[in-house]
Design a protein around this motif. Structure first.
Motif, PDB file in Angstrom:
ATOM      1  N   ALA A  99      -2.332   5.105   2.663  1.00  0.00           N
ATOM      2  CA  ALA A  99      -1.601   5.533   1.519  1.00  0.00           C
ATOM      3  C   ALA A  99      -0.263   5.837   1.899  1.00  0.00           C
ATOM      4  O   ALA A  99       0.824   5.732   1.196  1.00  0.00           O
ATOM      5  N   GLU A 100      -0.046   6.451   3.088  1.00  0.00           N
ATOM      6  CA  GLU A 100       1.297   7.055   3.645  1.00  0.00           C
ATOM      7  C   GLU A 100       2.149   5.669   3.912  1.00  0.00           C
ATOM      8  O   GLU A 100       3.232   5.707   3.770  1.00  0.00           O
ATOM      9  N   GLN A 101       1.343   4.801   4.766  1.00  0.00           N
ATOM     10  CA  GLN A 101       2.052   3.487   5.000  1.00  0.00           C
ATOM     11  C   GLN A 101       2.429   2.823   3.729  1.00  0.00           C
ATOM     12  O   GLN A 101       3.551   2.290   3.628  1.00  0.00           O
ATOM     13  N   PHE A 102       1.601   2.684   2.998  1.00  0.00           N
ATOM     14  CA  PHE A 102       2.146   2.050   1.524  1.00  0.00           C
ATOM     15  C   PHE A 102       3.198   2.918   0.854  1.00  0.00           C
ATOM     16  O   PHE A 102       4.085   2.226   0.522  1.00  0.00           O
ATOM     17  N   ARG A 103       3.214   4.087   1.025  1.00  0.00           N
ATOM     18  CA  ARG A 103       4.279   4.843   0.362  1.00  0.00           C
ATOM     19  C   ARG A 103       5.522   4.690   0.981  1.00  0.00           C
ATOM     20  O   ARG A 103       6.658   4.301   0.730  1.00  0.00           O
ATOM     21  N   ARG A 104       5.674   4.667   2.477  1.00  0.00           N
ATOM     22  CA  ARG A 104       6.791   4.318   3.511  1.00  0.00           C
ATOM     23  C   ARG A 104       7.451   2.876   3.138  1.00  0.00           C
ATOM     24  O   ARG A 104       8.420   2.604   2.882  1.00  0.00           O
ATOM     25  N   ALA A 105       6.338   1.899   3.009  1.00  0.00           N
ATOM     26  CA  ALA A 105       6.764   0.557   2.749  1.00  0.00           C
ATOM     27  C   ALA A 105       7.376   0.393   1.600  1.00  0.00           C
ATOM     28  O   ALA A 105       8.518  -0.152   1.274  1.00  0.00           O
ATOM     29  N   ASP A 106       6.980   1.112   0.446  1.00  0.00           N
ATOM     30  CA  ASP A 106       7.356   1.139  -0.997  1.00  0.00           C
ATOM     31  C   ASP A 106       8.806   1.680  -0.971  1.00  0.00           C
ATOM     32  O   ASP A 106       9.649   1.294  -1.759  1.00  0.00           O
ATOM     33  N   GLU A 107       9.004   2.821  -0.093  1.00  0.00           N
ATOM     34  CA  GLU A 107      10.400   3.493  -0.087  1.00  0.00           C
ATOM     35  C   GLU A 107      11.287   2.643   0.693  1.00  0.00           C
ATOM     36  O   GLU A 107      12.653   2.366   0.019  1.00  0.00           O
ATOM     37  N   LEU A 108      10.801   1.632   1.688  1.00  0.00           N
ATOM     38  CA  LEU A 108      11.765   0.655   2.307  1.00  0.00           C
ATOM     39  C   LEU A 108      11.998  -0.609   1.615  1.00  0.00           C
ATOM     40  O   LEU A 108      13.059  -1.102   1.721  1.00  0.00           O
ATOM     41  N   ASP A 109      11.084  -1.088   0.591  1.00  0.00           N
ATOM     42  CA  ASP A 109      11.203  -2.017   0.069  1.00  0.00           C
ATOM     43  C   ASP A 109      12.255  -2.071  -1.131  1.00  0.00           C
ATOM     44  O   ASP A 109      12.139  -1.161  -1.843  1.00  0.00           O
ATOM     45  N   PRO A 115       7.982   4.507  -7.551  1.00  0.00           N
ATOM     46  CA  PRO A 115       6.511   4.773  -7.928  1.00  0.00           C
ATOM     47  C   PRO A 115       6.476   5.854  -8.863  1.00  0.00           C
ATOM     48  O   PRO A 115       6.806   6.886  -8.965  1.00  0.00           O
ATOM     49  N   VAL A 116       5.578   5.557 -10.035  1.00  0.00           N
ATOM     50  CA  VAL A 116       5.193   6.587 -11.144  1.00  0.00           C
ATOM     51  C   VAL A 116       3.789   7.090 -10.646  1.00  0.00           C
ATOM     52  O   VAL A 116       2.693   6.187 -10.550  1.00  0.00           O
ATOM     53  N   GLU A 117       3.741   8.280 -10.253  1.00  0.00           N
ATOM     54  CA  GLU A 117       2.339   9.029 -10.073  1.00  0.00           C
ATOM     55  C   GLU A 117       1.674   8.419  -8.835  1.00  0.00           C
ATOM     56  O   GLU A 117       0.470   7.930  -9.057  1.00  0.00           O
ATOM     57  N   GLY A 118       2.331   7.773  -8.007  1.00  0.00           N
ATOM     58  CA  GLY A 118       1.446   7.100  -6.914  1.00  0.00           C
ATOM     59  C   GLY A 118       1.232   5.958  -6.927  1.00  0.00           C
ATOM     60  O   GLY A 118       0.624   5.112  -6.021  1.00  0.00           O
ATOM     61  N   ARG A 119       1.602   5.107  -8.082  1.00  0.00           N
ATOM     62  CA  ARG A 119       1.344   3.651  -8.341  1.00  0.00           C
ATOM     63  C   ARG A 119       2.675   2.856  -7.952  1.00  0.00           C
ATOM     64  O   ARG A 119       3.693   3.135  -8.153  1.00  0.00           O
ATOM     65  N   ARG A 120       2.386   1.816  -7.535  1.00  0.00           N
ATOM     66  CA  ARG A 120       3.451   0.663  -7.459  1.00  0.00           C
ATOM     67  C   ARG A 120       3.755   0.164  -8.614  1.00  0.00           C
ATOM     68  O   ARG A 120       2.693  -0.230  -9.339  1.00  0.00           O
ATOM     69  N   THR A 121       4.769  -0.412  -8.701  1.00  0.00           N
ATOM     70  CA  THR A 121       5.442  -1.044 -10.096  1.00  0.00           C
ATOM     71  C   THR A 121       5.693  -2.630  -9.967  1.00  0.00           C
ATOM     72  O   THR A 121       6.062  -3.181 -10.700  1.00  0.00           O
ATOM     73  N   ASP A 123       4.580  -6.555  -8.690  1.00  0.00           N
ATOM     74  CA  ASP A 123       3.620  -7.424  -8.896  1.00  0.00           C
ATOM     75  C   ASP A 123       2.596  -7.594  -7.523  1.00  0.00           C
ATOM     76  O   ASP A 123       1.597  -8.442  -7.663  1.00  0.00           O
ATOM     77  N   THR A 124       2.945  -7.425  -6.605  1.00  0.00           N
ATOM     78  CA  THR A 124       2.797  -7.581  -5.504  1.00  0.00           C
ATOM     79  C   THR A 124       1.219  -6.601  -5.261  1.00  0.00           C
ATOM     80  O   THR A 124       1.258  -5.751  -5.609  1.00  0.00           O
ATOM     81  N   SER A 125       0.066  -7.432  -4.713  1.00  0.00           N
ATOM     82  CA  SER A 125      -0.849  -6.309  -4.415  1.00  0.00           C
ATOM     83  C   SER A 125      -0.918  -5.976  -3.206  1.00  0.00           C
ATOM     84  O   SER A 125      -0.525  -6.586  -2.043  1.00  0.00           O
ATOM     85  N   ARG A 126      -1.981  -5.196  -2.965  1.00  0.00           N
ATOM     86  CA  ARG A 126      -2.001  -4.445  -1.348  1.00  0.00           C
ATOM     87  C   ARG A 126      -2.554  -5.045  -0.432  1.00  0.00           C
ATOM     88  O   ARG A 126      -3.564  -5.742  -0.529  1.00  0.00           O
TER      89      ARG A 126
END
Length: 126
Positions: A99-109, A115-121, A123-126
Protein backbone atom coordinates in the motif's frame (compact mmCIF):
# COMPACT_ATOMS: atom_id res chain seq x y z
CA UNK A 1 -18.53 -119.41 76.33
CA UNK A 2 -18.33 -121.45 73.35
CA UNK A 3 -15.51 -121.33 70.91
CA UNK A 4 -17.86 -120.68 68.00
CA UNK A 5 -19.38 -117.67 69.76
CA UNK A 6 -15.91 -116.31 70.38
CA UNK A 7 -15.04 -116.79 66.71
CA UNK A 8 -18.24 -114.99 65.66
CA UNK A 9 -17.42 -112.11 67.99
CA UNK A 10 -13.90 -111.86 66.54
CA UNK A 11 -15.28 -112.05 62.99
CA UNK A 12 -17.83 -109.34 63.86
CA UNK A 13 -15.10 -107.10 65.28
CA UNK A 14 -12.96 -107.67 62.18
CA UNK A 15 -15.94 -106.86 59.90
CA UNK A 16 -16.68 -103.67 61.89
CA UNK A 17 -13.01 -102.67 61.68
CA UNK A 18 -13.00 -103.40 57.95
CA UNK A 19 -16.15 -101.30 57.43
CA UNK A 20 -14.64 -98.45 59.44
CA UNK A 21 -11.42 -98.73 57.39
CA UNK A 22 -13.39 -98.65 54.12
CA UNK A 23 -15.40 -95.61 55.29
CA UNK A 24 -12.25 -93.79 56.43
CA UNK A 25 -10.46 -94.66 53.17
CA UNK A 26 -13.44 -93.49 51.06
CA UNK A 27 -13.74 -90.32 53.13
CA UNK A 28 -10.07 -89.54 52.62
CA UNK A 29 -10.37 -90.17 48.90
CA UNK A 30 -13.34 -87.81 48.63
CA UNK A 31 -11.48 -85.20 50.67
CA UNK A 32 -8.38 -85.58 48.46
CA UNK A 33 -10.56 -85.30 45.35
CA UNK A 34 -12.23 -82.18 46.77
CA UNK A 35 -8.83 -80.69 47.64
CA UNK A 36 -7.55 -81.48 44.13
CA UNK A 37 -10.65 -79.86 42.60
CA UNK A 38 -10.16 -76.79 44.80
CA UNK A 39 -6.50 -76.58 43.78
CA UNK A 40 -7.50 -76.84 40.12
CA UNK A 41 -10.16 -74.15 40.51
CA UNK A 42 -7.71 -71.91 42.39
CA UNK A 43 -5.20 -72.37 39.56
CA UNK A 44 -7.80 -71.38 36.99
CA UNK A 45 -8.76 -68.33 39.04
CA UNK A 46 -5.10 -67.31 39.32
CA UNK A 47 -4.69 -67.67 35.55
CA UNK A 48 -7.77 -65.53 34.91
CA UNK A 49 -6.54 -62.96 37.45
CA UNK A 50 -3.15 -62.81 35.70
CA UNK A 51 -4.83 -62.34 32.33
CA UNK A 52 -7.05 -59.60 33.75
CA UNK A 53 -4.03 -57.90 35.32
CA UNK A 54 -2.18 -58.06 32.01
CA UNK A 55 -5.21 -56.62 30.21
CA UNK A 56 -5.42 -53.81 32.78
CA UNK A 57 -1.74 -52.98 32.31
CA UNK A 58 -2.20 -52.97 28.54
CA UNK A 59 -5.15 -50.57 28.88
CA UNK A 60 -3.07 -48.33 31.15
CA UNK A 61 -0.29 -48.31 28.55
CA UNK A 62 -2.83 -47.45 25.83
CA UNK A 63 -4.19 -44.65 28.00
CA UNK A 64 -0.69 -43.26 28.51
CA UNK A 65 -0.02 -43.44 24.77
CA UNK A 66 -3.31 -41.65 24.05
CA UNK A 67 -2.50 -39.01 26.66
CA UNK A 68 0.94 -38.49 25.13
CA UNK A 69 -0.59 -38.21 21.66
CA UNK A 70 -3.10 -35.66 22.95
CA UNK A 71 -0.33 -33.61 24.55
CA UNK A 72 1.67 -33.80 21.30
CA UNK A 73 -1.40 -32.65 19.39
CA UNK A 74 -1.78 -29.70 21.78
CA UNK A 75 1.87 -28.78 21.28
CA UNK A 76 1.48 -29.09 17.50
CA UNK A 77 -1.69 -26.98 17.57
CA UNK A 78 0.05 -24.30 19.62
CA UNK A 79 3.02 -24.33 17.24
CA UNK A 80 0.71 -24.03 14.22
CA UNK A 81 -1.20 -21.21 15.89
CA UNK A 82 2.03 -19.33 16.45
CA UNK A 83 3.10 -19.98 12.85
CA UNK A 84 -0.30 -18.72 11.67
CA UNK A 85 0.08 -15.57 13.72
CA UNK A 86 3.57 -15.05 12.33
CA UNK A 87 2.37 -15.56 8.75
CA UNK A 88 -0.57 -13.24 9.35
CA UNK A 89 1.77 -10.57 10.72
CA UNK A 90 4.09 -11.07 7.73
CA UNK A 91 1.13 -10.75 5.34
CA UNK A 92 -0.03 -7.59 7.08
CA UNK A 93 3.48 -6.16 6.83
CA UNK A 94 3.74 -7.01 3.13
CA UNK A 95 0.26 -5.58 2.49
CA UNK A 96 1.26 -2.41 4.33
CA UNK A 97 4.47 -2.11 2.28
CA UNK A 98 2.49 -2.71 -0.91
CA UNK A 99 0.00 0.00 0.00
CA UNK A 100 2.85 2.35 0.78
CA UNK A 101 4.47 1.61 -2.58
CA UNK A 102 1.14 2.25 -4.34
CA UNK A 103 0.80 5.53 -2.46
CA UNK A 104 4.31 6.60 -3.38
CA UNK A 105 3.76 5.56 -7.01
CA UNK A 106 0.55 7.56 -7.09
CA UNK A 107 2.38 10.57 -5.69
CA UNK A 108 5.03 10.28 -8.37
CA UNK A 109 2.69 9.55 -11.29
CA UNK A 110 1.59 12.80 -12.93
CA UNK A 111 -1.42 11.09 -14.53
CA UNK A 112 -2.96 10.15 -11.19
CA UNK A 113 -5.17 12.69 -9.54
CA UNK A 114 -5.05 13.11 -5.77
CA UNK A 115 -6.41 9.95 -4.11
CA UNK A 116 -9.67 10.22 -2.22
CA UNK A 117 -9.60 8.25 1.02
CA UNK A 118 -6.76 6.05 -0.16
CA UNK A 119 -8.34 5.17 -3.54
CA UNK A 120 -6.72 5.72 -6.88
CA UNK A 121 -8.69 7.80 -9.32
CA UNK A 122 -7.22 6.69 -12.65
CA UNK A 123 -8.33 3.77 -14.83
CA UNK A 124 -5.22 1.63 -14.32
CA UNK A 125 -5.55 -1.42 -12.12
CA UNK A 126 -3.01 -2.50 -9.61
Amino acid sequence: MDMSVLIWIIVGIIVVIAIIAVVVFASRRRQEARVAAQRHEAGELRTKAQEADLAAREREAEALRAEAAAKQAQVDAERLSRESATHRADADGIRSESAEQFRRADELDPDVQAPVEGRRTDDTSR
